[in-house]
Structure formats: C-alpha cells, structure tokens
Design a protein around this motif. Structure first.
Motif, PDB file in Angstrom:
ATOM      1  N   ALA A 185      72.484  61.961  -3.804  1.00 23.59           N
ATOM      2  CA  ALA A 185      72.416  62.183  -5.253  1.00 23.59           C
ATOM      3  C   ALA A 185      72.009  63.623  -5.543  1.00 23.59           C
ATOM      4  O   ALA A 185      72.583  64.286  -6.420  1.00 23.59           O
ATOM      5  CB  ALA A 185      71.422  61.218  -5.886  1.00 23.59           C
ATOM      6  N   ILE A 238      79.702  62.395  -0.088  1.00 22.51           N
ATOM      7  CA  ILE A 238      80.061  62.408  -1.516  1.00 22.51           C
ATOM      8  C   ILE A 238      81.450  62.988  -1.752  1.00 22.51           C
ATOM      9  O   ILE A 238      81.825  63.250  -2.901  1.00 22.51           O
ATOM     10  CB  ILE A 238      79.006  63.177  -2.346  1.00 22.51           C
ATOM     11  CG1 ILE A 238      78.782  64.585  -1.811  1.00 22.51           C
ATOM     12  CG2 ILE A 238      77.699  62.392  -2.409  1.00 22.51           C
ATOM     13  CD1 ILE A 238      77.872  65.437  -2.706  1.00 22.51           C
ATOM     14  N   SER A 289      84.574  67.932 -15.314  1.00 18.61           N
ATOM     15  CA  SER A 289      83.236  68.494 -15.495  1.00 18.61           C
ATOM     16  C   SER A 289      83.378  69.911 -16.019  1.00 18.61           C
ATOM     17  O   SER A 289      84.465  70.512 -15.953  1.00 18.61           O
ATOM     18  CB  SER A 289      82.468  68.508 -14.172  1.00 18.61           C
ATOM     19  OG  SER A 289      83.091  69.393 -13.246  1.00 18.61           O
ATOM     20  N   ARG A 333      73.204  61.974 -12.575  1.00 15.09           N
ATOM     21  CA  ARG A 333      73.734  63.129 -11.844  1.00 15.09           C
ATOM     22  C   ARG A 333      74.963  63.713 -12.528  1.00 15.09           C
ATOM     23  O   ARG A 333      75.252  64.899 -12.373  1.00 15.09           O
ATOM     24  CB  ARG A 333      74.053  62.709 -10.408  1.00 15.09           C
ATOM     25  CG  ARG A 333      75.173  61.709 -10.250  1.00 15.09           C
ATOM     26  CD  ARG A 333      75.108  60.961  -8.931  1.00 15.09           C
ATOM     27  NE  ARG A 333      73.977  60.036  -8.891  1.00 15.09           N
ATOM     28  CZ  ARG A 333      73.665  59.268  -7.841  1.00 15.09           C
ATOM     29  NH1 ARG A 333      74.410  59.326  -6.750  1.00 15.09           N
ATOM     30  NH2 ARG A 333      72.646  58.447  -7.875  1.00 15.09           N
ATOM     31  N   LEU A 334      75.678  62.897 -13.306  1.00 17.65           N
ATOM     32  CA  LEU A 334      76.842  63.403 -14.041  1.00 17.65           C
ATOM     33  C   LEU A 334      76.387  64.315 -15.188  1.00 17.65           C
ATOM     34  O   LEU A 334      76.966  65.381 -15.424  1.00 17.65           O
ATOM     35  CB  LEU A 334      77.670  62.243 -14.588  1.00 17.65           C
ATOM     36  CG  LEU A 334      78.241  61.278 -13.540  1.00 17.65           C
ATOM     37  CD1 LEU A 334      78.989  60.136 -14.222  1.00 17.65           C
ATOM     38  CD2 LEU A 334      79.160  62.010 -12.567  1.00 17.65           C
ATOM     39  N   LYS A 359      82.724  62.127  -5.394  1.00 14.64           N
ATOM     40  CA  LYS A 359      82.472  60.797  -5.933  1.00 14.64           C
ATOM     41  C   LYS A 359      80.989  60.705  -6.288  1.00 14.64           C
ATOM     42  O   LYS A 359      80.163  61.390  -5.693  1.00 14.64           O
ATOM     43  CB  LYS A 359      82.872  59.703  -4.943  1.00 14.64           C
ATOM     44  CG  LYS A 359      82.257  59.805  -3.557  1.00 14.64           C
ATOM     45  CD  LYS A 359      82.835  58.741  -2.637  1.00 14.64           C
ATOM     46  CE  LYS A 359      82.243  58.851  -1.218  1.00 14.64           C
ATOM     47  NZ  LYS A 359      82.814  57.841  -0.285  1.00 14.64           N
ATOM     48  N   ASN A 360      80.675  59.871  -7.263  1.00 12.86           N
ATOM     49  CA  ASN A 360      79.314  59.952  -7.810  1.00 12.86           C
ATOM     50  C   ASN A 360      78.284  59.105  -7.072  1.00 12.86           C
ATOM     51  O   ASN A 360      77.111  59.111  -7.445  1.00 12.86           O
ATOM     52  CB  ASN A 360      79.304  59.646  -9.312  1.00 12.86           C
ATOM     53  CG  ASN A 360      79.427  58.163  -9.635  1.00 12.86           C
ATOM     54  OD1 ASN A 360      80.091  57.414  -8.909  1.00 12.86           O
ATOM     55  ND2 ASN A 360      78.795  57.741 -10.718  1.00 12.86           N
ATOM     56  N   ILE A 365      85.598  64.188 -10.634  1.00 15.81           N
ATOM     57  CA  ILE A 365      84.625  63.243 -10.085  1.00 15.81           C
ATOM     58  C   ILE A 365      85.192  61.830 -10.170  1.00 15.81           C
ATOM     59  O   ILE A 365      85.612  61.377 -11.251  1.00 15.81           O
ATOM     60  CB  ILE A 365      83.296  63.307 -10.858  1.00 15.81           C
ATOM     61  CG1 ILE A 365      82.726  64.738 -10.839  1.00 15.81           C
ATOM     62  CG2 ILE A 365      82.284  62.316 -10.292  1.00 15.81           C
ATOM     63  CD1 ILE A 365      81.653  64.973 -11.893  1.00 15.81           C
ATOM     64  N   VAL A 374      84.335  58.099 -10.351  1.00 12.51           N
ATOM     65  CA  VAL A 374      83.183  57.272 -10.724  1.00 12.51           C
ATOM     66  C   VAL A 374      83.257  55.951  -9.966  1.00 12.51           C
ATOM     67  O   VAL A 374      84.146  55.142 -10.203  1.00 12.51           O
ATOM     68  CB  VAL A 374      83.152  57.021 -12.242  1.00 12.51           C
ATOM     69  CG1 VAL A 374      81.987  56.096 -12.603  1.00 12.51           C
ATOM     70  CG2 VAL A 374      83.055  58.330 -13.011  1.00 12.51           C
ATOM     71  N   ALA A 427      81.785  65.427 -17.914  1.00  6.54           N
ATOM     72  CA  ALA A 427      80.960  64.484 -17.153  1.00  6.54           C
ATOM     73  C   ALA A 427      79.827  63.943 -18.031  1.00  6.54           C
ATOM     74  O   ALA A 427      79.580  62.736 -18.082  1.00  6.54           O
ATOM     75  CB  ALA A 427      80.402  65.158 -15.906  1.00  6.54           C
ATOM     76  N   PHE A 475      74.846  65.992  -4.700  1.00  6.23           N
ATOM     77  CA  PHE A 475      75.891  65.961  -5.726  1.00  6.23           C
ATOM     78  C   PHE A 475      75.575  67.004  -6.800  1.00  6.23           C
ATOM     79  O   PHE A 475      76.445  67.793  -7.197  1.00  6.23           O
ATOM     80  CB  PHE A 475      75.984  64.563  -6.343  1.00  6.23           C
ATOM     81  CG  PHE A 475      77.009  64.447  -7.436  1.00  6.23           C
ATOM     82  CD1 PHE A 475      78.304  64.035  -7.140  1.00  6.23           C
ATOM     83  CD2 PHE A 475      76.698  64.753  -8.751  1.00  6.23           C
ATOM     84  CE1 PHE A 475      79.271  63.935  -8.147  1.00  6.23           C
ATOM     85  CE2 PHE A 475      77.649  64.664  -9.763  1.00  6.23           C
ATOM     86  CZ  PHE A 475      78.932  64.249  -9.454  1.00  6.23           C
ATOM     87  N   GLU A 499      74.607  57.645 -13.363  1.00  9.91           N
ATOM     88  CA  GLU A 499      75.019  58.455 -14.511  1.00  9.91           C
ATOM     89  C   GLU A 499      74.238  59.753 -14.658  1.00  9.91           C
ATOM     90  O   GLU A 499      74.745  60.746 -15.161  1.00  9.91           O
ATOM     91  CB  GLU A 499      74.901  57.625 -15.799  1.00  9.91           C
ATOM     92  CG  GLU A 499      73.530  57.575 -16.461  1.00  9.91           C
ATOM     93  CD  GLU A 499      72.430  57.014 -15.580  1.00  9.91           C
ATOM     94  OE1 GLU A 499      71.280  57.446 -15.713  1.00  9.91           O
ATOM     95  OE2 GLU A 499      72.709  56.131 -14.738  1.00  9.91           O
TER      96      GLU A 499
END
Length: 494
Positions: A442, A422, A331, A347-348, A430-431, A337, A339, A226, A445, A345
């Motif tokens: 967010a 999410i 990840s 949170r990834l 999903k992001n 995940i 995108v 990720a 996540f 980005e």
C-alpha cells in the motif's frame, strides 16, 4: 489549563493539591519543607513507601500551618525515568486531581533537579493538557474536569526566564493534538468533506496559515481521476484542502510537504466492510486531522519554515455512481490503475494528492499520513506507526523527530520485489498487492507517485485511534502525528 513556573520554596501555597516526586534513593529531601521531609522520612523508615515507579500515597497533612491534600509519587530509579515514563506519572497526577475534584495542583521539583530542563518541562506541560482532554460535546452529562491550574515549582528564578518558552511550545503542541483529536472524534454526519474544509479554514484563520479550498469542478480540471473515483459514490461532494504556511520567505523554493488521508467516512464501497469494521470509520481521516493540527502548531509558533499541506477529503459510499471492483481508472500523474478492491480507496486519493503537492506546490520533501491498512495493526499493533520510505536520511530525521514526542515509528522494507506485487496485467498499477505484505505494498503504491524526491509514508491505522483510555490518551482519536510532524519541520529549520 493554566501552567506556570514558580520560584516558591517555603511560602504558603494556594494550590489545592501538593505533589512531591521521590526517587528510590530518597535524595535531596532536606531541601523540602520540614513537614514534607519528616513525613517522607517516616514513610521510608516504616517501609510504607519505597518510591518505586508509579507508587503513590495520598494524604491530608499540615503544610506551613495549613492542612493540604498531598500526593507523594514514586519516580523509581533516576536513570530509568525517560520521557514516556514521566508522561505516565504526569497523567496520574492530573487524573488524581480531577478525581479529588480539585482545581489547582502544584508539582514541586526542587528535590528532583533532573526533571528541570526545557525538554522535560515541555513534556510535563504538554502531557498535563492532553490528559485533561475529553470529547463529550454530545453528552448531556459532561466529564468532571476540575483541574485548570498546574504550578511547577523549580526553585530557580533564572531558569524560569530561560524555560518559559517551553510552556508556550508545549501548549501549541497540545492544542494542535487536541484539534486533531476533535476532528477524528466528530461523527461522520457532522464532519463531512465540506465541514472538514471549514474546520481547516478556521484553524488557518486562528493560527496564521493560508487555506484554499477546491471544489469538484476544480478537482476535475486538475485531472484527479483516482481521487474523484472514490468520491463519486457520495452525495457529499469532495473538497481538496490546500494549506500554506510561509515562515521563511527568504527561501521560498524550500518547501516541506504534508499530505493527510481525508476519508471522512469509509463504507468500503462495493467491497463493503462488515458493520463492526465500519463503526469507527469516522476516524479514517486521522491523517488529515494530523496535518491540520500540525499546521496549527507550526503557524502558532511561527517556525522559520515553508510548509504546504494538502488533504483530498471525500467519502467512500455506495450508489449507482460508485466505482467498482474491476474498473480501470486514471490519475493526475497519467498512470492507470486497476481497481481490485474498492476498500483500498485511501491510496487512490493519496496518489493524486501526492502528485499534486509535488507537481503544483513544488515541495522538496513530502510525508503522507494515512489510516491505511489493517495489516499495520497485524504487524505492529496499536503502539507503533508503520513507515515506508525511499530515503534513509529522511527516515532518520523522522525517527529523531518522533523521539521527543514519544510516538513510536518502525520502518518496513521497500525492496523492489514488493513493487512487483502492485503491477497489473491490464493497467500500470493495481490498487492491492494480494494477501501478503499489505502495509508495504500500500505504501509503495503511493510511492509510485512521489517521483524522486525524499518521501515518507506513515500508516497510522493502529495508532490514530484508541479503544481504551490510558495515561494521557483518551478513548477515540489520539492525535498521533501532530507532534512528530512539528518536530520534523522545526528540526528542518536548523
């Protein structure tokens, strides 16, 4: 700035600016020198000064047979003078001294015993140093900062010995905050991931904590897909920064974890930001700056605690290698995940960083800080940090730690219904969670990667940057989070 506690009551002062605070009831004027006491009495009698909060009178008067610049400042009602108000007054004093181009000032606290405590003196010293901060290294004409000495006259020699440690702690906290401000204010063409790692290493060497830097090959070995997906569009390669401070070697299994978002620049990727939204994206590593500054303060004060902090530093750029909306990525935790937006980005990178610090560094608690969502500004503006947490007790600790720092926090709900937003149809997550509850989804996540340990997410998107100069905050990076994190660790040692 050199700050001292003094016992002087009547000797001739060498300070260029004399400052006297007065409460609305004009109490205890008789303990001051005859000149100042008489001057204040005349002001009161002629109703030229009511001592309301923030009111000020500047004059040149004769003091101990020497003409001096004198600043009289209103403190308002004593019961209403909380620490944030005191910070505003100290900022006013420092700015006045610099305006008059004076190098030294003396704040007389003999008639205001309410302001003489370890906590209050720390607020005064810390605020004075922070108010003097300017980021002008790239300007030909530098800011006119002349004040370099502040004397605090408390009139009690025993208290000087008892409270001197407050000044050392205040300096450590102020310098940690200034370090964070400097990092945020550096332009992205200077502070790329490699340079951020270098600055963290320098801070570790200077203050006494260990720093380990992982390059791209090691990051890949760890399976941080990720994080690397965000990083792969940039020619500036990522750096994973690990900072370790072992202040309690007898309890090595007790480790507090800090994670800072380290996007040294964020274009938004293929979900491209407009130019106006991109100009300040050098500040998208405000979370990283906060944890580096906090580690510096923690180590400098040799707190009896074990702390590990990590930063997944990278840039989110556009190239043929960049990740795209619609991609499915992995990840370190093994979760997949989807995108939906490459501008979500941070949170990834945090997902892999949080999983790493829990699984590899074995921390028992973790706080992540990130300039994560515009929704945080919509909800809480620029004065309050949004918080999502899985632990009532841990959040209460945060609130207690934030109070002496005067860094406001507010907890948002984390109901299971928000977690549904999410979930992806074709991947584990999903992001982005859609148009609603953006700060909450967010945070949640990231929370999916926190396992079952106490976890706090602090969204500092609104508080890490200031568009205007005010009080002890200068325009640009604020250094928010440093002092709250320090207090969390300090309180955790009790």
């Amino acid at each position: 700035m050199n700050i001292k506690l003094l016992n002087k009551k009547s000797e001739v002062t060498i300070s260029e600016l004399l400052v006297f605070g007065v409460f609305e009831d004009f109490r205890n004027l008789d303990v001051l020198s005859n000149e100042i006491s008489e001057y204040l009495s005349v002001l009161k009698e002629q109703e030229k000064f009511k001592a309301s909060f923030g009111e000020e009178i500047s004059a040149v008067i004769k003091y101990e047979n020497v003409y001096k610049n004198v600043l009289i400042i209103g403190l308002g009602k004593s019961e209403e003078l909380k620490s944030e108000k005191l910070r505003k007054l100290i900022a006013k004093i420092v700015r006045k001294a610099n305006e008059l181009k004076l190098s030294s000032a003396e704040l007389n606290l003999i008639n205001t015993s309410e302001l003489v405590s370890k906590e209050t003196l720390e607020v005064i010293a810390e605020t004075a140093i922070l108010t003097n901060y300017k980021f002008d290294k790239y300007k030909e004409k530098k800011s006119q900062i002349t004040l370099n000495e502040l004397n605090l006259v408390i009139g009690d020699i025993e208290k000087i010995a008892n409270y001197s440690s407050a000044l050392a702690e205040a300096e450590a906290l102020a310098l940690g905050t200034i370090l964070a401000r400097d990092l945020v204010n550096e332009p992205a063409n200077v502070l790329n991931p490699k340079e951020l790692a270098k600055r963290a290493s320098e801070a570790g060497e200077k203050n006494g904590f260990e720093v380990e830097i992982l390059k791209e090959d090691k990051i890949e070995e760890l399976g941080m897909e990720a994080y690397l997906s965000v990083a792969k569009g940039s020619e500036n390669k990522p750096r994973f920064i690990i900072m370790r401070y072992l202040g309690d070697p007898d309890n090595k299994e007790k480790i507090f974890g800090l994670v800072g978002k380290g996007l040294t620049f964020d274009t938004g990727g293929y979900s491209l930001k407009p130019t106006a939204g991109m100009v300040t994206m050098k500040s998208d590593m405000g979370g990283a700056a906060a944890v580096i500054g906090a580690m510096a303060s923690i180590a400098k004060m040799k707190l009896k605690a074990n702390v590990t902090a990590v930063v997944a530093a990278c840039e989110n750029m556009i190239s043929a290698n960049s990740y795209r909306p619609g991609d499915i990525i992995g990840s370190m935790a093994g979760k997949t995940i989807e995108v939906l937006n490459t501008d979500a980005e941070g949170r990834l990178t945090l997902a892999d960083a949080v999983h790493y610090i829990i699984s590899k560094e074995r921390v028992n608690k973790v706080i992540d800080l990130a300039t994560l969502t515009g929704a945080a500004l919509v909800a809480l503006g620029t004065t309050t940090t949004a918080v999502v947490s899985n632990s009532d007790e841990f959040y209460n600790d945060l609130q207690i730690a934030s109070n002496p720092a005067d860094e406001k926090v507010w907890r948002l709900p984390a109901f299971d219904e928000y977690k549904e937003l999410i979930k992806s149809d074709i991947a584990d997550l999903k992001n982005i969670g859609g148009p609603n509850a953006g700060t909450i989804t967010a945070g949640l996540f990231i929370g999916e990667f926190a396992k079952d340990i106490p976890w706090i997410h602090m969204d500092i998107a609104g508080t890490a940057w200031s568009e205007n100069e005010h009080d002890y905050i200068t325009k640009g990076g604020t250094g928010v989070g440093v002092r709250t994190l320090y207090n969390m660790i300090k309180n955790n040692t009790k």
